[in-house]
Each structure stands twice: as structure tokens, then as C-alpha cells.
Design an enzyme around this catalytic site. Sequence first.
Site, mmCIF file in Angstrom:
data_model
loop_
_atom_site.group_PDB
_atom_site.id
_atom_site.type_symbol
_atom_site.label_atom_id
_atom_site.label_comp_id
_atom_site.label_asym_id
_atom_site.label_seq_id
_atom_site.Cartn_x
_atom_site.Cartn_y
_atom_site.Cartn_z
ATOM 1 C CG HIS A 110 -35.473 6.800 -0.937
ATOM 2 N ND1 HIS A 110 -34.331 7.791 -1.188
ATOM 3 C CD2 HIS A 110 -35.219 5.447 -0.630
ATOM 4 C CE1 HIS A 110 -32.948 6.893 -0.607
ATOM 5 N NE2 HIS A 110 -33.983 5.648 -0.272
ATOM 6 C CD GLU A 111 -37.714 3.367 0.658
ATOM 7 O OE1 GLU A 111 -37.314 1.324 0.680
ATOM 8 O OE2 GLU A 111 -36.879 4.073 1.373
ATOM 9 C CG HIS A 142 -34.107 1.713 -2.799
ATOM 10 N ND1 HIS A 142 -33.072 1.417 -3.077
ATOM 11 C CD2 HIS A 142 -35.287 2.332 -1.942
ATOM 12 C CE1 HIS A 142 -33.086 2.789 -2.420
ATOM 13 N NE2 HIS A 142 -33.697 2.510 -1.626
#
Length: 241
Positions: free
Chosen positions: A68-69, A72
Site C-alpha cells: 500500500h505504501e 503511494h
Amino acid sequence: MGGNTLFEFRMLGFDIKIDSSWLFIAALITWSLASRWFPSVLSGYSLITHWLLGALGAAGFFISILLHEMGHSVVARNYGIPIKGITLFIFGGVAELGHNPKNPKQEFMVAAAGPLVSFLLGLLFFGIGGMVQSAGISIPLAAVLRYLFMINIILAIFNLVPAFPLDGGRIFRAILWKGFKDYGKATRWAAKTGMFFAYALMAWGVWDIFHGNYISGLWSFFIAMFLHNAAKSIAAHYPKK
Ligand SMILES: [Zn+2]
């Protein structure tokens, strides 16, 4: 992020730090999966199997947050925003950007990338879990995959709540930024919404505690405090002129 780094590694050119507070969440997830989730969905398996599956689930959760990170970070890097590092800590993960996005579109895309990754991971785990189950490969493995499907969809939805500093709050700020053409004003509004959501989550946590759900109640309460502090401190960076 402060705290103590447990270990560090590099992946796709990003510095990944695991804060020692992550151990607590890893233990909590393993314990709650082993003592509640797996016994309720998998009967007829030993205690050791439940604990091993719990640890596997926690490892899958860890990888899910990391990806998920990464979502980004990859999008930010494509816009030329340097990434100071990715830290995984007690309340999840954070990708530290070297500077703010340059325009609302960049902010929107960077913020949306994380929940999109979680949503796609959820679909992937759902698909693989279904195959593992229907091909009769392993019922316990299918149960772990079902958990990972569920947790990724929950992560995607929770992060999309328009409450700064959650991703949804950043998306909200991007929209306000485009409308107001004023980054500071957009940030103050997004932070206020974030604080409002944090109070609601605190109230929910207290309600949960009074109904005997001590762990999830305390958990909601602490996450709410963390979100509230983060929203308050970002608002303080952009005082009204
Ligand atoms: Zn995110």
C-alpha cells in the site's frame, strides 16, 4: 517518524524502516487470528495450526501494508517527489514525501494509489483463495487468503474515509485545493474534517469498551487519538492569515 527502528532494508530503491512498535501489532494480529478468527472459520484443526496460520496472516498483513505504501511512493516518485522513506509502525504505515505535491492532481493521484493497491490486493487474494479452496489444495491456506482479502478491502475502505491524515482526507484536500486554489485553506478544512472523524471514532471506541469489546474499543480510541494529533498538527502549519 520517531521511535526505534527494529530493522531497515531497501526495496525498489526505497528505504523501508520497521519501527519496534510494529512488533506489538504483529503480536496482536497473530493472537486475535489464532484465538478468534481461525477457530471460528476452521473447526477440527489444532491450536498449533491456528497459531501458525495467525502468524502467516500477520505476515500477509505486513506485506499488504508495505505494498500500500509502495503504491503511494511509486506514484510520488514518478512525479519527481523524493521519498524520504517508508516506515511501518503500530498504526500501519507511512510514506514520507520529501516535499508536498505540486498541484491538486499530483496530491490526488499519490493519495489514491495506496487504497487502489489495497483494493487490487483484496481482489487478488479473493481470486487465489477461491482457486485454492475449489481445487482442494488446502482449506487452512484458503482461510488465510480469505482473511487477507477481507483485511485489504477494509484497509482500502477505511483509508478512503475523507478524514485527514487518512488517504481519503488527502483526496478531499486535493479536491478542495482545486476548488479554493488555496493549499492552506484546503488543508485547514481537510484537517477539521479529520478531527471531527477522530472524535466520532473516539466515541465509537468508548461505546465499544462499555459493551465489553475492550481490545477493539481501545484500538479505535488510540487510532482516533493518533489521527486527531496528526490533523491538529498539520492544521497548525497552515494558520489562517
Ligand atoms: Zn495510504
